[in-house]
Design a protein around this motif. Sequence first.
Motif: not given
Length: 352
Positions: A65-81
């Motif tokens: 499962d995806n649980f975390l993404t890192i984007l250049p501007r938004e930074g770290v985002q958790f997928v399911n909590g």
Amino acid sequence: MVKNIRKTKPAERFLFHFPALQVIGGSVTVVQGGTAILPCHVIDTNDDLTQITWQRRTREKPHNDNFLTILPREGVQFVNGGDDRFKYIGNFNNKNGTLQLSNVALKDEGSYTCIFTLFPSGNQKTEILLIVIGPPFTNIKDNLPTLGKEEVLFATCTAAGSKPPAEVRWLTDALGDKVRTTTNSTQYDNDTTTTVSSLFGVPTSEINGHQVQCVISSDAMSKEETLPFSIQIYFPPTEVNIRAISENSFECVTEANPSANFTWNLPSLQSAVKVDRAKLQLLSLTSDLNGLYQCEASNAYGSKHGQIYVHVASGTCSAAWASFAVFLFLNVIGAAAWWFFKSGYFQRCVEQ
Ligand SMILES: *[C@@H]1O[C@H](CO)[C@@H](O)[C@H](O)[C@H]1NC(C)=O
């Protein structure tokens, strides 16, 4: 013609080879409660990085499962909590997706996949195995055996919640075949194992006080642990004896495990008598002191008493030996044995 033969070195197991591009991961072992670094970065590419995605597969969630993404501007985002134990310690511009996971629990064990979305080469990924180990909680429990003729359990030595399982054994060399041990293990759903080793023997007075050791070892421990144990066989006070320690003081003696507590019962309220645990001291020698003095020895397993009869009669020195007597008698089942107490005591004169 010479073929290009490549030997794979062990360190290259986690490297994914593409022309001029490598995603580097690894395998990580961490002690429960500790902090793990999940390393991941891509090297040797001039592609544009648009996103880093982390997936995981654990015992509880066996699908990736995806649980975390890192984007250049938004930074770290958790997928399911969110889970604030995860901290991004990489650097997007350096194409480094490394995560730090603190306070690691056994349920975090699993496979973590880090995916780089690159342009134009597409997705590149690597998998990191997180192995969580847990040292056992160790203890020895005394089964408090009492004196007897049949084999009983002396004690258990436990290594609880170990991952991987612990080995538990007793060192009882000096006792030879007077003792025997058995060992049982239970493995739980969370992959921890509790191992219990039991020590058995016949609870005789000879074995009382012998030292043994329980040795616990596990790959989750930096070194093996040795727990000392003194075999104690418990029994109530045996025969209670009263012995003279000086001309006018006595001591109550018995054998017991644990050691007995002593109480003296005096014939009447006496100010001329000093009692200190097992000891009784007659401070003056007058007929006021006459009577039966009883010493009670007791511990958690029972009690027993002995007694002494004090008789001080007034008289002259010459008659002193006859008129001044201390009788000791011991309670032996069925019959009271009377002992006439002979000592330097009798040479003292009591003039009144
Ligand atoms: C593992 O499971 C056992 C039995 O249910 C439990 O006693 C123990 O606390 C668990 N350990 C961890 C670290 O969750």
